[in-house]
Design a protein around this motif. Structure first.
Motif, PDB file in Angstrom:
ATOM      1  N   LEU A 244      29.343 -13.333   9.775  1.00 39.00           N
ATOM      2  CA  LEU A 244      27.920 -13.643   9.890  1.00 39.00           C
ATOM      3  C   LEU A 244      27.548 -14.003  11.331  1.00 39.00           C
ATOM      4  CD1 LEU A 244      25.870 -13.734   7.590  1.00 39.00           C
ATOM      5  CD2 LEU A 244      26.295 -16.182   7.391  1.00 39.00           C
ATOM      6  N   PRO A 245      26.512 -13.371  11.904  1.00 37.37           N
ATOM      7  CA  PRO A 245      26.089 -13.749  13.259  1.00 37.37           C
ATOM      8  C   PRO A 245      25.636 -15.215  13.290  1.00 37.37           C
ATOM      9  CG  PRO A 245      25.118 -11.664  12.652  1.00 37.37           C
ATOM     10  CD  PRO A 245      25.782 -12.207  11.416  1.00 37.37           C
ATOM     11  N   LEU A 246      26.049 -15.920  14.339  1.00 37.75           N
ATOM     12  CA  LEU A 246      25.753 -17.350  14.482  1.00 37.75           C
ATOM     13  C   LEU A 246      24.249 -17.615  14.400  1.00 37.75           C
ATOM     14  CD1 LEU A 246      26.432 -20.273  15.181  1.00 37.75           C
ATOM     15  CD2 LEU A 246      26.677 -19.591  17.552  1.00 37.75           C
ATOM     16  N   ILE A 247      23.459 -16.716  15.004  1.00 37.77           N
ATOM     17  CA  ILE A 247      22.011 -16.952  15.053  1.00 37.77           C
ATOM     18  C   ILE A 247      21.411 -16.994  13.648  1.00 37.77           C
ATOM     19  CG2 ILE A 247      19.824 -15.908  15.760  1.00 37.77           C
ATOM     20  CD1 ILE A 247      21.012 -15.219  18.349  1.00 37.77           C
ATOM     21  N   ILE A 248      21.941 -16.152  12.757  1.00 36.65           N
ATOM     22  CA  ILE A 248      21.414 -16.134  11.387  1.00 36.65           C
ATOM     23  C   ILE A 248      21.761 -17.445  10.680  1.00 36.65           C
ATOM     24  CG2 ILE A 248      21.615 -14.997   9.149  1.00 36.65           C
ATOM     25  CD1 ILE A 248      21.881 -12.356  10.685  1.00 36.65           C
ATOM     26  N   VAL A 249      23.026 -17.919  10.888  1.00 39.87           N
ATOM     27  CA  VAL A 249      23.427 -19.198  10.279  1.00 39.87           C
ATOM     28  C   VAL A 249      22.516 -20.309  10.795  1.00 39.87           C
ATOM     29  CG1 VAL A 249      25.334 -20.799   9.901  1.00 39.87           C
ATOM     30  CG2 VAL A 249      25.804 -18.367  10.204  1.00 39.87           C
ATOM     31  N   LEU A 250      22.249 -20.270  12.102  1.00 41.09           N
ATOM     32  CA  LEU A 250      21.391 -21.295  12.707  1.00 41.09           C
ATOM     33  C   LEU A 250      19.996 -21.286  12.101  1.00 41.09           C
ATOM     34  CD1 LEU A 250      22.131 -21.275  16.522  1.00 41.09           C
ATOM     35  CD2 LEU A 250      21.821 -23.297  15.101  1.00 41.09           C
ATOM     36  N   TYR A 251      19.413 -20.091  11.982  1.00 37.06           N
ATOM     37  CA  TYR A 251      18.057 -20.009  11.431  1.00 37.06           C
ATOM     38  C   TYR A 251      18.022 -20.502   9.998  1.00 37.06           C
ATOM     39  CZ  TYR A 251      15.984 -17.507  15.363  1.00 37.06           C
ATOM     40  OH  TYR A 251      15.491 -17.167  16.591  1.00 37.06           O
TER      41      TYR A 251
ATOM     42  N   VAL B  41      16.784 -24.606   5.415  1.00 34.96           N
ATOM     43  CA  VAL B  41      17.196 -25.782   4.638  1.00 34.96           C
ATOM     44  C   VAL B  41      16.156 -26.903   4.677  1.00 34.96           C
ATOM     45  CG1 VAL B  41      18.935 -27.596   4.436  1.00 34.96           C
ATOM     46  CG2 VAL B  41      19.631 -25.220   4.737  1.00 34.96           C
ATOM     47  N   PRO B  42      15.550 -27.227   5.852  1.00 43.64           N
ATOM     48  CA  PRO B  42      14.532 -28.295   5.842  1.00 43.64           C
ATOM     49  C   PRO B  42      13.362 -27.949   4.940  1.00 43.64           C
ATOM     50  CG  PRO B  42      15.228 -27.824   8.073  1.00 43.64           C
ATOM     51  CD  PRO B  42      15.805 -26.752   7.220  1.00 43.64           C
ATOM     52  N   GLY B  43      13.133 -26.641   4.729  1.00 39.20           N
ATOM     53  CA  GLY B  43      12.035 -26.212   3.869  1.00 39.20           C
ATOM     54  C   GLY B  43      12.206 -26.677   2.434  1.00 39.20           C
ATOM     55  N   LEU B  44      13.448 -27.064   2.053  1.00 40.70           N
ATOM     56  CA  LEU B  44      13.685 -27.554   0.696  1.00 40.70           C
ATOM     57  C   LEU B  44      13.029 -28.916   0.481  1.00 40.70           C
ATOM     58  CD1 LEU B  44      17.480 -26.648   0.368  1.00 40.70           C
ATOM     59  CD2 LEU B  44      15.563 -25.435  -0.667  1.00 40.70           C
TER      60      LEU B  44
ATOM     61  N   LEU C 295      14.173 -31.931   0.824  1.00 38.21           N
ATOM     62  CA  LEU C 295      14.976 -32.872   0.046  1.00 38.21           C
ATOM     63  C   LEU C 295      14.918 -34.248   0.695  1.00 38.21           C
ATOM     64  CD1 LEU C 295      18.114 -30.647  -0.581  1.00 38.21           C
ATOM     65  CD2 LEU C 295      16.417 -31.344  -2.262  1.00 38.21           C
ATOM     66  N   GLN C 296      15.218 -35.273  -0.121  1.00 41.38           N
ATOM     67  CA  GLN C 296      15.295 -36.634   0.410  1.00 41.38           C
ATOM     68  C   GLN C 296      16.471 -36.740   1.380  1.00 41.38           C
ATOM     69  OE1 GLN C 296      13.831 -39.978  -0.564  1.00 41.38           O
ATOM     70  NE2 GLN C 296      12.086 -38.571  -0.732  1.00 41.38           N
ATOM     71  N   GLY C 297      16.316 -37.524   2.461  1.00 41.97           N
ATOM     72  CA  GLY C 297      17.421 -37.789   3.390  1.00 41.97           C
ATOM     73  C   GLY C 297      17.887 -36.567   4.143  1.00 41.97           C
ATOM     74  N   MET C 298      16.986 -35.616   4.389  1.00 39.96           N
ATOM     75  CA  MET C 298      17.357 -34.415   5.141  1.00 39.96           C
ATOM     76  C   MET C 298      17.728 -34.795   6.573  1.00 39.96           C
ATOM     77  SD  MET C 298      17.731 -31.209   5.255  1.00 39.96           S
ATOM     78  CE  MET C 298      17.146 -30.792   3.619  1.00 39.96           C
ATOM     79  N   PRO C 299      18.922 -34.386   7.061  1.00 46.41           N
ATOM     80  CA  PRO C 299      19.287 -34.729   8.441  1.00 46.41           C
ATOM     81  C   PRO C 299      18.410 -33.990   9.443  1.00 46.41           C
ATOM     82  CG  PRO C 299      20.967 -33.339   7.426  1.00 46.41           C
ATOM     83  CD  PRO C 299      19.981 -33.656   6.358  1.00 46.41           C
ATOM     84  N   SER C 300      18.462 -34.434  10.710  1.00 47.97           N
ATOM     85  CA  SER C 300      17.602 -33.841  11.728  1.00 47.97           C
ATOM     86  C   SER C 300      18.017 -32.401  12.004  1.00 47.97           C
ATOM     87  CB  SER C 300      17.703 -34.653  13.007  1.00 47.97           C
ATOM     88  OG  SER C 300      18.971 -34.424  13.584  1.00 47.97           O
ATOM     89  N   VAL C 301      17.119 -31.689  12.667  1.00 43.17           N
ATOM     90  CA  VAL C 301      17.381 -30.290  13.011  1.00 43.17           C
ATOM     91  C   VAL C 301      18.621 -30.183  13.901  1.00 43.17           C
ATOM     92  CG1 VAL C 301      16.484 -28.366  14.350  1.00 43.17           C
ATOM     93  CG2 VAL C 301      15.007 -29.532  12.740  1.00 43.17           C
ATOM     94  N   LEU C 302      18.810 -31.195  14.758  1.00 40.83           N
ATOM     95  CA  LEU C 302      19.966 -31.183  15.658  1.00 40.83           C
ATOM     96  C   LEU C 302      21.267 -31.217  14.861  1.00 40.83           C
ATOM     97  CD1 LEU C 302      20.657 -31.197  18.639  1.00 40.83           C
ATOM     98  CD2 LEU C 302      20.755 -33.687  18.549  1.00 40.83           C
ATOM     99  N   VAL C 303      21.327 -32.102  13.851  1.00 39.97           N
ATOM    100  CA  VAL C 303      22.531 -32.203  13.020  1.00 39.97           C
ATOM    101  C   VAL C 303      22.752 -30.905  12.252  1.00 39.97           C
ATOM    102  CG1 VAL C 303      23.568 -33.420  11.078  1.00 39.97           C
ATOM    103  CG2 VAL C 303      22.350 -34.697  12.842  1.00 39.97           C
ATOM    104  N   LEU C 304      21.666 -30.324  11.728  1.00 42.46           N
ATOM    105  CA  LEU C 304      21.790 -29.071  10.977  1.00 42.46           C
ATOM    106  C   LEU C 304      22.285 -27.940  11.888  1.00 42.46           C
ATOM    107  CD1 LEU C 304      18.589 -29.273   8.764  1.00 42.46           C
ATOM    108  CD2 LEU C 304      20.954 -29.305   7.980  1.00 42.46           C
ATOM    109  N   GLY C 305      21.754 -27.921  13.121  1.00 42.40           N
ATOM    110  CA  GLY C 305      22.198 -26.910  14.081  1.00 42.40           C
ATOM    111  C   GLY C 305      23.683 -27.081  14.400  1.00 42.40           C
TER     112      GLY C 305
END
Lengths: 247, 281
Positions: free
Chosen positions: B124-131, B137-140, B142-152
């Motif tokens: 899987l290309p990294l850029i797709i995983v990142l997007y 994922v933040p679009g879900l 959910l409660q307690g969603m980590p920041s975009v930085l942590v997700l990245g």
């Protein structure tokens, strides 16, 4: 009661039958030498006894307990058996002392100081005390093999299996390893050794077994099997050995 | 026969003198050919018709000075991300590699999952995983969603973990079966054998390729800026947009190279050392 009893051992590798109904009995304090051509099943027999290979048939008993039963924990069996390999198989990332103390510390849960004291004593006895801190690649083949024997002894085994322990050594280094095995015999250690050293087998063994075609073709005191063999296959094998100048 | 007492024979003295002359000659040849090539390169670049224009838009010292604080603070984000992601990816890779070596029918699903993971994330290309992780994922909500930085960072760990797992596995499988036989014959369990005999040797053997992947990760951590956080490259892009001058990019590039040099030097040193050890020296 014998220390080791093998009855009807069978082991196949693909189409090749390496052990074919092999029987062997080893009494306490006895030294049994296995001789025979390469591929006659000597090493496979030793590996089966140490449960490194799975049997295709037959029964192995250690001190009367059937260890070939799949419900037996192989790790518990192997602690009671010491094995030494042709190519030493020391752990290259560990010092001599760490090689020797690994099993006492991790398997027998001894504290480090106690395990090291025992290891140093064993190493001193074979004249390797000064090498305790060295890594295996700094040692000669003979020294490495003696460390491997000490490593197996540190588990205080009931039985020692020696698989052609001098075959990889330069001729001038064979003597020091054989001397060590001689001392083990004097201490009363029960041993099974696969060997090509006929002179040594004659000297140290209580019983010599000639293996061919996956069975013991002839067994008896060394003077009889090596001196006056009754089986034609034994005679043929010894004749080839004499021709090669190894007896 | 001690070493100190030996006087070289006339033949050896002649050989030594010849070798000395040859050494001096090759140093002189190397120096002059380097000087000639260097001069040619400088002349070719500075003599090009558009050189003055390029120098103004890519190598302006004043603009570099102005952009430096922003780019440096971006770089600090890169460094922090690199340290966390490298540690995470190494741990994940090791765990996956160990799971793939487990035997026995009980572990079939674990083995299958681990294998599926390495196949998926290496492909899987990294850029797709990142997007997917930072925008999807933040679009879900959910409660307690980590920041975009942590997700990245998680996207980087997942992708690089797949590569590192295969490097670790190659190392584990390169350990000769006789080492396992020796360990098991001493009564060590499978886990003890892995822990004390196989892994220490395997990790030492694959340290150079592992570090090489960390060097590659160092460049890829900047991709989290696609999701918003400002890293060095993104900071350079912002100042470029303000001045219509590309010098900040060159500045960021130079800083990246400077940051990579220590890591690459360590990699080379480790490679050299393991090569020496394997040759028994």
């Amino acid at each position: 009661m014998p220390v080791l009893t093998c009855r009807g051992l069978r082991k196949e590798f693909g189409d090749h039958v390496v052990l074919d109904g092999l029987d062997l009995t080893v009494e306490e304090h006895q030294v049994v030498a296995l001789i025979g051509a390469s591929g006659s099943g000597k090493s496979t027999l030793l590996r089966c006894v140490n449960l490194l290979e799975e049997l295709d048939d037959g029964i192995i008993e250690l001190d009367g307990e059937e260890i070939s039963d799949p419900r037996v924990d192989p790790d518990l069996v192997r602690r009671r058996i010491g094995m030494v390999f042709q190519s030493y198989n020391l752990f290259p990332h560990l010092t001599v002392l760490e090689n020797v103390t690994l099993a006492p510390r991790k398997v027998h849960r001894r504290v480090r100081a106690e395990a090291e004291a025992q290891a140093r004593e064993l190493l001193d006895r074979v004249g390797l005390g000064a090498k305790a801190g060295a890594y295996p690649d700094r040692l000669s083949g003979g020294q490495q093999q003696r460390v491997a024997i000490v490593r197996a002894l540190a588990n205080s085994p009931r039985l020692m299996l020696l698989d052609e322990v001098t075959s990889a050594l330069d001729p001038e280094l064979v003597g020091e390893v054989l001397a060590m095995i001689r001392d083990l015999k004097a201490d009363g250690m029960t041993m099974v050794l696969a060997t090509h050293e006929m002179g040594f087998a004659r000297e140290v063994a209580d019983q010599v077994c000639f293996l061919d075609g996956g069975t013991v073709v002839e067994a008896g005191p060394p003077a009889q099997v090596l001196g006056e063999p009754t089986q034609p296959r034994t005679r043929q094998f010894l004749h080839r050995i004499i021709e090669a100048g190894r007896l | 026969m001690s070493l100190a007492q030996h006087t070289p024979s006339p033949a050896q003295q002649r050989r030594a003198a010849y070798r000395r002359r040859q050494t001096i000659r090759s140093v002189l040849v190397a120096a002059s050919s380097t000087a000639a090539l260097g001069t040619l390169l400088v002349l070719a670049v500075t003599g090009a018709p558009g050189w003055d224009r390029v120098r103004e838009s890519f190598l302006d010292p004043g603009i570099a000075r102005d952009a430096l604080p922003a780019v440096l603070s971006g770089l600090w984000l890169n460094i922090r991300l690199l340290v966390c992601c490298a540690a995470g990816a190494l741990l994940l890779g090791l765990l996956i590699a160990l799971l793939r070596t487990l035997r026995g029918p009980v572990f079939f699903p674990v083995r299958a999952l681990a294998a599926g993971y390495t196949y998926t994330f290496r492909g899987l290309p990294l850029i797709i995983v990142l997007y997917v992780l930072t925008l999807g994922v933040p679009g879900l909500r959910l409660q307690g969603m980590p920041s975009v930085l942590v997700l990245g960072g998680l996207a980087l760990v997942l992708t690089y973990g797949g590569y590192l797992a295969e490097v670790f596995r190659a190392g584990i499988e390169s350990i000769h079966p006789s080492q396992l036989a020796a360990a098991r014959s001493l009564g060590l369990t499978y886990r003890q054998t892995m822990r004390h005999v196989v892994l220490p040797q395997a990790v030492r053997r694959v340290a150079p390729p592992l570090l090489n992947d960390v060097v590659a990760l160092q460049k890829d951590v900047g991709l989290v800026s696609l999701a918003g956080p400002i890293d060095a490259v993104r900071a350079a892009q912002i100042s470029t947009a303000e001045t219509f001058n590309y010098t900040p990019y060159i500045l960021a590039g130079v800083l990246f190279v400077l940051m990579a040099i220590p890591l690459i030097a360590v990699t080379d040193w480790v490679t050299l050392r393991s090569a020496r050890r394997q040759s028994g020296g």
